[in-house]
Write an enzyme that holds these catalytic residues in place. Structure first.
Site, PDB file in Angstrom:
ATOM      1  N   HIS A   1     -55.485  12.436  59.103  1.00 45.87           N
ATOM      2  CA  HIS A   1     -54.144  12.931  58.832  1.00 45.87           C
ATOM      3  C   HIS A   1     -53.951  14.117  57.783  1.00 45.87           C
ATOM      4  O   HIS A   1     -54.995  14.110  56.979  1.00 45.87           O
ATOM      5  CB  HIS A   1     -53.400  11.667  58.474  1.00 45.87           C
ATOM      6  N   GLU A  51     -52.398  14.859  55.118  1.00 48.70           N
ATOM      7  CA  GLU A  51     -52.539  14.657  53.634  1.00 48.70           C
ATOM      8  C   GLU A  51     -53.965  14.199  53.373  1.00 48.70           C
ATOM      9  O   GLU A  51     -54.364  14.445  52.351  1.00 48.70           O
ATOM     10  CB  GLU A  51     -51.502  13.638  53.233  1.00 48.70           C
ATOM     11  N   CYS A  82     -48.211   8.514  56.274  1.00 43.34           N
ATOM     12  CA  CYS A  82     -48.396   7.486  56.854  1.00 43.34           C
ATOM     13  C   CYS A  82     -48.698   6.320  55.500  1.00 43.34           C
ATOM     14  O   CYS A  82     -48.825   6.972  54.347  1.00 43.34           O
ATOM     15  CB  CYS A  82     -49.455   7.285  57.778  1.00 43.34           C
ATOM     16  N   CYS A 109     -52.249   7.324  53.997  1.00 43.20           N
ATOM     17  CA  CYS A 109     -52.011   8.672  53.250  1.00 43.20           C
ATOM     18  C   CYS A 109     -51.163   8.360  52.003  1.00 43.20           C
ATOM     19  O   CYS A 109     -51.471   9.208  50.653  1.00 43.20           O
ATOM     20  CB  CYS A 109     -51.465   9.668  53.926  1.00 43.20           C
TER      21      CYS A 109
END
Length: 333
Positions: free
Chosen positions: A261, A263, A289, A292
């Site tokens: 992801h 982040e 999420c 993260c």
């Protein structure tokens, strides 16, 4: 800013535009669109042919045909002077080009304008006052919406500058007019960093969703990341992630997803280069999420700013609150 320049023949539009060009404005002309069309057709340029081809282009592509072609060239980091605005639809298109727009009408007495026209001695210019009046009658307006509509353009002008005096007086008037319009609003820090995040997202190689994160501290960018497969592996858009390329339903087959992801990548990139994120803010195009979120908390970030909700993000936002990390959703401009 964009300054549209309109007016009748010999009023001083060219001088106004030259003044701005000498002060770092980028000068464009709607007439140049017609000139290019004439050149593409291998036709010589005359005033009558310019008018005819301009009308033809408007009939084929609509009254705003010239402005639409010109607007596609505009860049947000420049000041522009747009010459030869001759139709109200052109004004509308320029007003909606995404930058502050001012339409100025340059005016002068008929006799003054005729004297200037004769002095410049251009081929095809009217040779008598009667010819000038006849020409301008055709340019003022018509029941044909594709013909020039200068009277309607004048009605839309934000300001009218009169140029019946000396050149020095006119330049002083231009100087004062432009100086009064130099102030502008800059984007706030949230908009600034989120706009950058959206550009970063364009580098994502994920076929399902493009997401990006920008980490800042003291209003300086210290790390960026976008979602995609790990360094040195096949990109998702080249078949690298089986889940994404199989178009798995949201929330399913997460154990097969090979994409990191945004982040996560921003945080690990900072670690890779030995940069501390403690006390920073992460701007993300989506809320984080859960995975993260845990990384954000443990990296010491103080704030999360996001523009869209992650489909499975409710627990993440609750965990951020519990950990004392501020989470803010901002409106998309």
């Amino acid at each position: 800013m964009i300054i549209g320049v309109a007016g009748r023949n010999g009023a001083g539009k060219g001088e106004f535009v030259r003044f701005l060009a000498d002060r770092s404005f980028t000068v464009l002309s709607l007439s140049d669109v017609i000139r290019k069309e004439l050149a593409d057709r291998g036709l010589p340029e005359t005033r009558e042919r310019m008018i005819e081809v301009g009308q033809e282009m408007r009939r084929q592509s609509g009254p705003g045909a010239l402005a639409q072609r010109l607007v596609s060239q505009l860049q947000p980091d420049r000041n522009y002077a747009i010459d030869s605005v001759r139709h109200p639809v052109e004004v509308e298109i320029l007003r909606n080009a995404g930058q502050p727009f001012h339409l100025v009408w340059i005016d002068a007495k008929l006799e003054t304008r005729f004297a200037r026209i004769r002095a410049r001695g251009r081929s095809g210019d009217p040779e008598t006052l009667g010819e000038l009046e006849l020409l301008e009658a055709r340019e003022r307006g018509s029941s044909d919406p594709n013909r020039q509509q200068l009277d309607a353009v004048r009605e839309l002008a934000d300001d009218i500058l009169t140029n019946d005096g000396s050149l020095e007086d006119f330049r002083a008037e231009i100087q004062a007019w432009v100086q009064d319009r130099l102030s502008f609003e800059r984007p706030g820090w949230d908009d600034y960093f989120m706009d950058i995040a959206r550009v970063v997202a364009s580098r994502s190689n994920c076929v399902k969703r493009k997401v990006a994160a920008v980490v800042t501290r003291d209003k300086r960018i210290i790390s960026t990341g976008y979602n995609g497969t790990p360094r040195g592996t096949t990109n998702c858009n080249e078949g690298g992630c089986p889940r994404c390329n199989d178009l798995a339903r949201g929330g399913t087959r997460l154990d097969e997803c090979l994409c990191s992801h945004a982040e996560e990548n921003a945080i690990t990139q900072a670690a890779y280069h030995g940069v501390s994120l403690k006390g920073g803010t992460v701007y993300s195009t989506f809320s984080p999420c859960l995975q993260c979120t845990k990384m954000i908390i443990n990296a010491g970030l103080d704030e999360v700013v996001y523009q869209s909700d992650y489909p499975l993000g409710k627990v993440s936002l609750e965990l951020l609150r519990e950990a004392g990390v501020l989470a803010r959703k901002i409106e998309v401009r």
